[in-house]
Scaffold this motif. Structure first.
Motif, mmCIF file in Angstrom:
data_model
loop_
_atom_site.group_PDB
_atom_site.id
_atom_site.type_symbol
_atom_site.label_atom_id
_atom_site.label_comp_id
_atom_site.label_asym_id
_atom_site.label_seq_id
_atom_site.Cartn_x
_atom_site.Cartn_y
_atom_site.Cartn_z
ATOM 1 N N PHE A 125 182.143 -87.833 -53.003
ATOM 2 C CA PHE A 125 182.750 -87.899 -51.802
ATOM 3 C C PHE A 125 182.773 -85.913 -52.044
ATOM 4 N N HIS B 287 176.975 -91.223 -43.529
ATOM 5 C CA HIS B 287 177.744 -90.849 -44.364
ATOM 6 C C HIS B 287 179.614 -91.894 -44.492
ATOM 7 N N ASP C 257 188.219 -92.217 -52.116
ATOM 8 C CA ASP C 257 187.290 -90.990 -51.968
ATOM 9 C C ASP C 257 188.169 -89.165 -52.429
ATOM 10 N N ALA D 288 182.649 -93.347 -45.282
ATOM 11 C CA ALA D 288 182.862 -92.618 -46.418
ATOM 12 C C ALA D 288 184.429 -94.232 -47.895
ATOM 13 N N TRP E 250 190.166 -80.826 -48.861
ATOM 14 C CA TRP E 250 191.199 -82.131 -49.102
ATOM 15 C C TRP E 250 192.001 -82.303 -50.581
ATOM 16 N N LEU F 116 181.867 -93.813 -39.126
ATOM 17 C CA LEU F 116 182.541 -92.753 -40.751
ATOM 18 C C LEU F 116 183.376 -93.761 -41.638
ATOM 19 N N TRP G 15 181.478 -84.110 -45.519
ATOM 20 C CA TRP G 15 182.995 -84.661 -45.401
ATOM 21 C C TRP G 15 183.692 -83.007 -45.930
ATOM 22 N N LEU H 246 190.200 -93.644 -47.599
ATOM 23 C CA LEU H 246 189.649 -93.106 -47.761
ATOM 24 C C LEU H 246 190.080 -91.787 -49.264
ATOM 25 N N CYS I 178 179.999 -91.308 -51.122
ATOM 26 C CA CYS I 178 179.624 -92.081 -49.572
ATOM 27 C C CYS I 178 178.398 -92.559 -49.248
ATOM 28 N N ALA J 47 185.990 -84.532 -37.748
ATOM 29 C CA ALA J 47 184.916 -85.637 -37.737
ATOM 30 C C ALA J 47 183.139 -84.950 -36.490
#
Length: 283
Positions: free
Chosen positions: A27, A228, A14, A230, A44, A4, A33, A10, A21, A92
């Motif tokens: 991101f 991927h 991000d 972050a 998010w 990750l 993500w 993050l 990413c 994840a």
């Protein structure tokens, strides 16, 4: 396994700054993500980044480690902060189908926070490098390509690096004494035999290796796929063949005065980790 990157970054880099990413996409545009965010938080946009920053400052600082390590019960803010991470890890794992997720955050205080989470089987891989090599590395100017600007990675003076090296490595040793599974490996040992090192690490992590799982790894290089991650070192954007070589540039490039300073400040722990106090020959 699913890498990750440095999840500790993050929240700002991000979610808020929408940096790139490891796959190259923004991101906000990365399918992986986006799925993780939807599963962990319903998107998010539901994460209160200001609250995360507040908790980070309140509990996840090196100066808080003695309190985190000696407390009989952690304050509610520690549990709340750890919950953000456990939700990301669980999501994840589900999105990737992995049985193990790897957070390569380097903050020892974060590991001390996460030990209080009852939802994690926390195992810490403690990678140690010669303090003088670390000090030299932190003096170099390295661009951050994910920022699409003139941003550079953080730099520290050798004296500052020495103090941080002592503090963080001691903190990981303290974590082991608090019952957390910690496996230590020296950077130099890893480069000497990467396959044997990864086999041992996988065993420590509780992940059985099947035939062909390490076919990407050869004595002098690794063949990397798109990941991927972050946040982290710019090499996370590397796809394809990555040469594996021991970097001893510090032996030639770190001024002798600075080398002696770092060696003096870090001397006891250098000896404990099996490093010579006199500079080795460059290879």
């Amino acid at each position: 396994m699913c890498a990750l990157g440095e999840v500790v970054h993050l929240w700002q880099r991000d979610i808020r700054d929408d940096e790139r990413c490891g796959c190259g996409a923004r991101f906000s545009q990365c399918t992986f993500w986006r799925r993780v965010g939807a599963l962990a938080f319903g998107g998010w946009h539901n994460v209160d980044v200001d609250r995360v920053h507040y908790l980070q400052a309140a509990v996840e600082r090196t100066r808080h480690i003695p309190r985190l390590a000696t407390a009989v019960e952690a304050p509610e803010e520690v549990h709340e902060y750890a919950e953000y991470y456990t939700r990301v890890y669980a999501a994840a794992a589900e999105v990737s189908g992995a049985r193990l997720v790897v957070d390569s955050s380097k903050h020892s205080a974060l590991a001390h926070v996460l030990r209080w989470s009852s939802d994690l089987d926390l195992r810490v891989l403690h990678v140690v490098r010669d303090a003088r090599g670390v000090a030299y590395s932190w003096t170099k100017t390295v661009q951050r390509p994910e920022a699409d600007g003139s941003d550079e990675m953080t730099r520290y003076s050798p004296g500052r690096s020495a103090l941080l090296w002592n503090a963080h490595n001691a903190a990981f040793g303290l974590l082991a004494r608090r019952g957390v599974a910690v496996h230590r490996i020296r950077y130099e040992e890893f480069l000497a035999d990467p396959r044997a090192a990864l086999t041992t690490i996988a065993e420590f992590a509780g992940v059985p290796l099947g035939d062909g799982d390490l076919d990407f790894l050869q004595p002098d290089h690794a063949d990397l796929r798109i990941g991927h991650s972050a946040a982290g070192n710019p090499m996370r954007f590397t796809v394809g063949r990555l040469p594996l070589r021991r970097d001893d540039a510090w032996v030639r490039a770190l001024p002798s005065r600075q080398r002696r300073l770092v060696g003096t400040v870090c001397g006891p722990m250098l000896r404990a980790y099996g490093y010579p106090l006199s500079a080795p020959e460059a290879k």
